[in-house]
Design a protein around this motif. Structure first.
Motif, PDB file in Angstrom:
ATOM      1  N   VAL A 113       0.862  -1.181   0.000  1.00 28.88           N
ATOM      2  CA  VAL A 113       0.000   0.000   0.000  1.00 28.88           C
ATOM      3  C   VAL A 113       0.894   1.225   0.000  1.00 28.88           C
ATOM      4  N   ASP A 114       0.880   1.959  -1.095  1.00 32.86           N
ATOM      5  CA  ASP A 114       1.740   3.133  -1.199  1.00 32.86           C
ATOM      6  C   ASP A 114       1.289   4.255  -0.273  1.00 32.86           C
ATOM      7  N   SER A 115      -0.016   4.346  -0.031  1.00 33.83           N
ATOM      8  CA  SER A 115      -0.546   5.357   0.889  1.00 33.83           C
ATOM      9  C   SER A 115      -1.908   4.885   1.384  1.00 33.83           C
ATOM     10  N   TRP A 116      -2.326   5.424   2.510  1.00 38.76           N
ATOM     11  CA  TRP A 116      -3.645   5.069   3.053  1.00 38.76           C
ATOM     12  C   TRP A 116      -4.309   6.313   3.645  1.00 38.76           C
ATOM     13  N   PRO A 117      -5.481   6.669   3.195  1.00 40.14           N
ATOM     14  CA  PRO A 117      -6.234   6.041   2.098  1.00 40.14           C
ATOM     15  C   PRO A 117      -5.440   6.048   0.797  1.00 40.14           C
ATOM     16  N   THR A 118      -5.865   5.219  -0.132  1.00 36.36           N
ATOM     17  CA  THR A 118      -5.153   5.085  -1.396  1.00 36.36           C
ATOM     18  C   THR A 118      -5.182   6.392  -2.167  1.00 36.36           C
ATOM     19  N   GLN A 119      -4.278   6.511  -3.143  1.00 32.82           N
ATOM     20  CA  GLN A 119      -4.258   7.719  -3.970  1.00 32.82           C
ATOM     21  C   GLN A 119      -5.573   7.892  -4.712  1.00 32.82           C
ATOM     22  N   ALA A 120      -6.163   6.782  -5.176  1.00 34.10           N
ATOM     23  CA  ALA A 120      -7.449   6.882  -5.865  1.00 34.10           C
ATOM     24  C   ALA A 120      -8.523   7.431  -4.926  1.00 34.10           C
ATOM     25  N   HIS A 121      -8.531   6.966  -3.696  1.00 33.21           N
ATOM     26  CA  HIS A 121      -9.490   7.457  -2.707  1.00 33.21           C
ATOM     27  C   HIS A 121      -9.317   8.953  -2.500  1.00 33.21           C
ATOM     28  N   GLN A 122      -8.071   9.389  -2.375  1.00 33.25           N
ATOM     29  CA  GLN A 122      -7.797  10.807  -2.143  1.00 33.25           C
ATOM     30  C   GLN A 122      -8.206  11.675  -3.334  1.00 33.25           C
ATOM     31  N   LYS A 123      -8.032  11.146  -4.547  1.00 37.94           N
ATOM     32  CA  LYS A 123      -8.383  11.923  -5.742  1.00 37.94           C
ATOM     33  C   LYS A 123      -9.891  11.978  -5.972  1.00 37.94           C
ATOM     34  N   ILE A 124     -10.592  10.912  -5.580  1.00 42.91           N
ATOM     35  CA  ILE A 124     -12.023  10.834  -5.891  1.00 42.91           C
ATOM     36  C   ILE A 124     -12.870  11.535  -4.838  1.00 42.91           C
ATOM     37  N   TYR A 125     -12.619  11.241  -3.574  1.00 38.72           N
ATOM     38  CA  TYR A 125     -13.439  11.841  -2.517  1.00 38.72           C
ATOM     39  C   TYR A 125     -12.877  13.217  -2.163  1.00 38.72           C
ATOM     40  N   VAL A 126     -12.991  14.129  -3.121  1.00 33.98           N
ATOM     41  CA  VAL A 126     -12.426  15.469  -2.957  1.00 33.98           C
ATOM     42  C   VAL A 126     -13.334  16.383  -2.145  1.00 33.98           C
ATOM     43  N   SER A 127     -14.575  15.981  -1.950  1.00 33.51           N
ATOM     44  CA  SER A 127     -15.503  16.801  -1.174  1.00 33.51           C
ATOM     45  C   SER A 127     -16.635  15.922  -0.673  1.00 33.51           C
ATOM     46  N   LYS A 128     -17.586  16.507   0.003  1.00 34.42           N
ATOM     47  CA  LYS A 128     -18.780  15.801   0.461  1.00 34.42           C
ATOM     48  C   LYS A 128     -19.954  16.030  -0.481  1.00 34.42           C
ATOM     49  N   ASP A 129     -19.655  16.538  -1.662  1.00 31.17           N
ATOM     50  CA  ASP A 129     -20.686  16.777  -2.674  1.00 31.17           C
ATOM     51  C   ASP A 129     -20.603  15.635  -3.695  1.00 31.17           C
ATOM     52  N   ALA A 130     -21.576  14.720  -3.656  1.00 32.38           N
ATOM     53  CA  ALA A 130     -21.544  13.554  -4.535  1.00 32.38           C
ATOM     54  C   ALA A 130     -21.576  13.963  -5.995  1.00 32.38           C
ATOM     55  N   ARG A 131     -22.330  15.011  -6.309  1.00 39.40           N
ATOM     56  CA  ARG A 131     -22.431  15.446  -7.709  1.00 39.40           C
ATOM     57  C   ARG A 131     -21.075  15.931  -8.223  1.00 39.40           C
ATOM     58  N   GLU A 132     -20.357  16.657  -7.382  1.00 40.36           N
ATOM     59  CA  GLU A 132     -19.032  17.142  -7.771  1.00 40.36           C
ATOM     60  C   GLU A 132     -18.065  15.970  -7.959  1.00 40.36           C
ATOM     61  N   ILE A 133     -18.142  14.995  -7.063  1.00 36.09           N
ATOM     62  CA  ILE A 133     -17.269  13.824  -7.166  1.00 36.09           C
ATOM     63  C   ILE A 133     -17.524  13.082  -8.465  1.00 36.09           C
ATOM     64  N   LEU A 134     -18.791  12.842  -8.764  1.00 39.52           N
ATOM     65  CA  LEU A 134     -19.130  12.100  -9.984  1.00 39.52           C
ATOM     66  C   LEU A 134     -18.753  12.880 -11.231  1.00 39.52           C
TER      67      LEU A 134
END
Length: 798
Positions: A370-391
């Motif tokens: 595991v290079d980082s935790w949360p994973t890099q993908a997690h960090q890039k995707i969950y950028v806010s608490k706005d689901a519409r913005e994330i999608l």
């Protein structure tokens, strides 16, 4: 033509296609109609239509499968000799050949026209499974194994190419697999679970074979000396398993030695998961008994339990009747000098190896990494608490283009439903992300606009076409930024991007995928060579054959070498296993290396590489006809028409008759007038390589099992249809080099087919010619040819 029971073709149905105008229409008038007039119209003309067929006004509609089906039937009938009837004057074989060739061109043109997006507002071309895996890797950092049993179905091919849009259809099996894959990929990428504990599972020799004796070994002081010996064609027992608790990447390490007998082969390590038919490591091991080495590989493993085999895959005698006795404590292996009389002999009296033997010390499984935790993908995707913005952000990246508000609204539906059911925010958003990865905009390359006609690609579409051409994956941020600014279409920018992308490690995908499809290398090993006739043929040799061809292409691409080198060269990319096969001395090691060839090696270019020579054989003997057809398809770019139905096989001589070469049998076969015209084009190209057997070894006589007398000497000489004669494959190569313009045109056609994901049509011919001519002044250099293709109007249009 009385046997041609085709329905009448009305004049209204016989509409001439725009693409068939020009020279093709002149051939219809100047070639085909006179042939019909002489041999057919008396029974199928204006006054009489036997079988309800009229041919005197027969013309071409490339977009009508029904009409082109009639032409296909006509070609089949004249090829087989069914037309004209036996009581009529027979046309000459060369006349039949010319008409059949013309019809074949129309049929192939009709096929490629149906593949093109002409007349369609939006064209969809599905990603291959390899492209899907590469895209997932670059999008989310997950190494999803698309070829595993839980992966994706194998892609069908069209004339060797596995990425043709009209062939890659979507089935219910695909839909189920895509849903399952998206769920598993996002689970791994988003880390919606506690951080996994990284651990090292270490197997000592007694863990793998000497179970229950650890305390005794320790008491005897040999616990750290016990090793496992694996002789050729043998493996450690698979009664022990590796249990993977968390899906992810693992480091697999083995400490071991490899004993190579004098003048012999090194042992070959293969770590194999038998339950899922997956090889994790495979390579030669050449290390002294007292100086073991560590071999390491990063592998992706899905959570589960797997039986493991560590195999010495070098061919050898069946080990079942000679295996060492491993059941008793005194038989534990510590070194070759400790062998007891009843155990398998590994060395001679001077303790020098007599067979390739692996000696394994330890095996380690280290992970998940595991290079980082949360994973890099997690960090890039969950950028806010706005689901519409994330999608919106994720879909823009995954779909390789800007997204519309209404598209996001559809993706929000499963998210809102999940929240209503009480799921966490991360889990709810994941349901929307699955929708993104199962949408057509992710699984397909979309070209065009449903709202308006679009003859050329948009900048975003161009970015995807270019990246899937050279990387077999999605565009990177730099490409997408150029597309966003509208700068990608500039010719200077495109050339710079091609050069940048070819320098990138991801260009290895093109260097592997294009030659594999162009040269039809998936056929290597399709007919496994007969083990009695070819006992030295093994999996390692087969892999080395393909590796040579791919490595050769990569080397030409990296150096921006000339296309001429594909026809002939004084070098190749060879490893030790292939060098043994070719009889070339001085090559050691499992890795490919550039080797200078001498005339007595009888190699050079693609045409004398073992991969090409074996894929055109049947596992028992060489096949000159198959080799000639492959030459016409892959090198000359003029595939022959299909053979007529019920063609008899080559005769099997009487056991008491004089031994006869395949060439002599073919000459008897060609005596049939219905076979002569086509075989005169095909056979010389294959016969030129008769000095190479079914697995590509050089020989001067043909070994024949049945018959009497000595094995006959081979005669690789021939005459091409245009009258040019050659003595052997070397002379034929020189003729091909004299025709390098034709070869360059054929390669350009193959490159364009691969890049545009469709067959080339008549309307593409002039542009293809200009692309090839643009690279001629530069000596037909490969990378330069790719630049010319990418900057051409052909690459920019839909």
């Amino acid at each position: 033509m009385t046997r041609l029971l085709l329905p009448a073709l009305t004049a209204a149905a016989l509409l001439t296609s725009h693409a068939a105008m020009g020279a093709e229409s002149r051939d219809l008038t100047g070639l085909v109609r006179p042939f019909f007039e002489q041999h057919c119209n008396s029974c199928h003309g204006a006054k009489k239509q036997k079988g309800d067929l009229r041919v005197d006004n027969l013309i071409v509609d490339l977009q009508s499968p029904k009409i082109m089906g009639h032409w296909e039937e006509i070609m089949s009938r004249i090829n087989s000799g069914d037309m004209p009837p036996e009581d009529e004057t027979r046309p000459k074989p060369e006349e039949i050949s010319k008409v059949a060739d013309w019809i074949l061109l129309q049929l192939r043109e009709a096929e490629t026209v149906r593949q093109s997006s002409a007349g369609e507002r939006v064209a969809f071309r599905k990603l291959t499974r390899d492209e899907y895996g590469n895209t997932v890797r670059d999008l989310l950092g997950v190494n999803f194994d698309v070829k595993a049993p839980s992966g994706l179905p194998e892609d069908p091919d069209w004339k060797g190419f596995e990425r043709i849009g009209s062939v890659l259809t979507l089935s219910p099996a695909h839909i189920e697999k895509y849903l399952s894959a998206a769920d598993a990929i996002l689970d791994e990428a988003l880390s919606l679970r506690p951080e996994p504990k990284r651990e090292v599972i270490r197997w000592e020799a007694f863990d793998m074979r000497w179970k229950g004796f650890k305390e005794e070994y320790q008491a005897r002081g040999i616990a750290d000396k016990v090793r496992i010996e694996i002789v050729p064609r043998n493996y450690t027992t698979d009664s022990w398993n590796i249990e993977i608790k968390t899906t992810g990447d693992y480091l697999l390490r083995l400490k071991l030695s490899g004993l190579r007998p004098a003048g012999g082969r090194a042992p070959r390590l293969k770590v194999y998961l038998s339950s899922i038919n997956t090889t994790l490591i495979e390579q030669d091991i050449d290390a002294p008994e007292d100086k073991p080495i560590t071999v390491e590989a990063r592998v992706h493993l899905v959570a589960g339990k797997y039986p493991v085999r560590i195999i010495n895959s070098v061919p050898g005698p069946n080990p079942e009747g000679r295996r060492s006795r491993h059941s008793g404590t005194p038989n534990a292996f510590t070194n070759t000098r400790s062998r007891v009389p009843w155990q398998l002999k590994l060395t001679d009296d001077d303790f020098k190896p007599i067979q390739p033997t692996l000696i394994v010390d330890t095996v380690e499984w280290d992970g998940p990494i595991v290079d980082s935790w949360p994973t890099q993908a997690h960090q890039k995707i969950y950028v806010s608490k706005d689901a519409r913005e994330i999608l919106t952000q994720f879909a823009t990246r995954a779909w390789r283009r800007p997204v519309q508000a209404k598209e996001i609204e559809r993706l929000m539906q499963p998210v809102n439903k999940s929240l209503e059911l009480g799921d966490s925010f991360e889990v709810a958003v994941k349901n929307g992300l699955i929708g993104v990865m199962c949408a057509k905009s992710f699984l397909y390359l979309e070209e065009g606009d449903a709202a308006k006609a679009a003859p050329t690609l948009s900048d975003y579409e161009l970015a995807s076409r270019l990246s899937y051409f050279l990387w077999s994956s999605m565009p990177d941020e730099h490409l997408l930024e150029l597309a966003k600014k509208g700068r990608l279409r500039d010719s200077k920018t495109l050339r710079a991007e091609v050069q940048r992308m070819l320098r990138d490690p991801k260009a290895q995908e093109f260097a592997d995928s294009f030659p594999r499809q162009w040269l039809q290398l998936r056929k290597v090993g399709m007919f496994p060579p007969d083990k009695e006739l070819y006992p030295d043929y093994d999996e390692n040799l087969e892999q080395s054959m393909v590796a040579e061809t791919l490595g050769f292409f990569k080397e030409v691409l990296k150096r921006n070498g000339s296309l001429r080198e594909f026809l002939d060269s004084d070098w190749s990319m060879i490893n030790e296993r292939l060098a043994m096969h070719y009889g070339i001395e001085g090559v050691r090691g499992d890795q490919l290396q550039r080797v200078v060839l001498k005339p007595e090696d009888h190699r050079g270019g693609l045409l004398t590489q073992a991969s090409v020579l074996s894929l055109t054989s049947d596992g028992t003997r060489h096949r000159p006809v198959h080799r000639g057809v492959w030459m016409l398809e892959s090198i000359i770019g003029r595939p022959p028409p299909p053979p007529p139905a019920n063609v008899p096989a080559l005769t099997t001589p009487d056991a008491k008759a004089k031994k006869t070469t395949v060439r002599e049998k073919l000459e008897l076969h060609r005596s049939d007038p219905n076979c002569t015209a086509c075989h005169n084009k095909i056979d010389p190209l294959g016969i030129a390589f008769d000095n190479y057997d079914a697995i590509g070894r050089w020989r001067t006589v043909e070994t024949i099992k049945d018959g009497t007398g000595d094995n006959p000497a081979l005669d690789p000489s021939g005459v091409l249809p245009d009258g040019r004669a050659f003595a052997d494959s070397v002379a034929l190569k020189k003729i091909l080099l004299d025709d390098q313009d034709k070869f360059a045109a054929a390669v350009t056609d193959k490159l364009a087919t691969y890049a545009l994901r469709r067959g080339m049509t008549f309307s593409d011919r002039e542009e293809l010619k200009r692309i090839a001519e643009a690279s001629k002044a530069d000596g037909y250099k490969l990378a330069s040819l790719i630049e010319s293709l990418v900057t051409s109007p052909l690459f920019l249009k839909r």
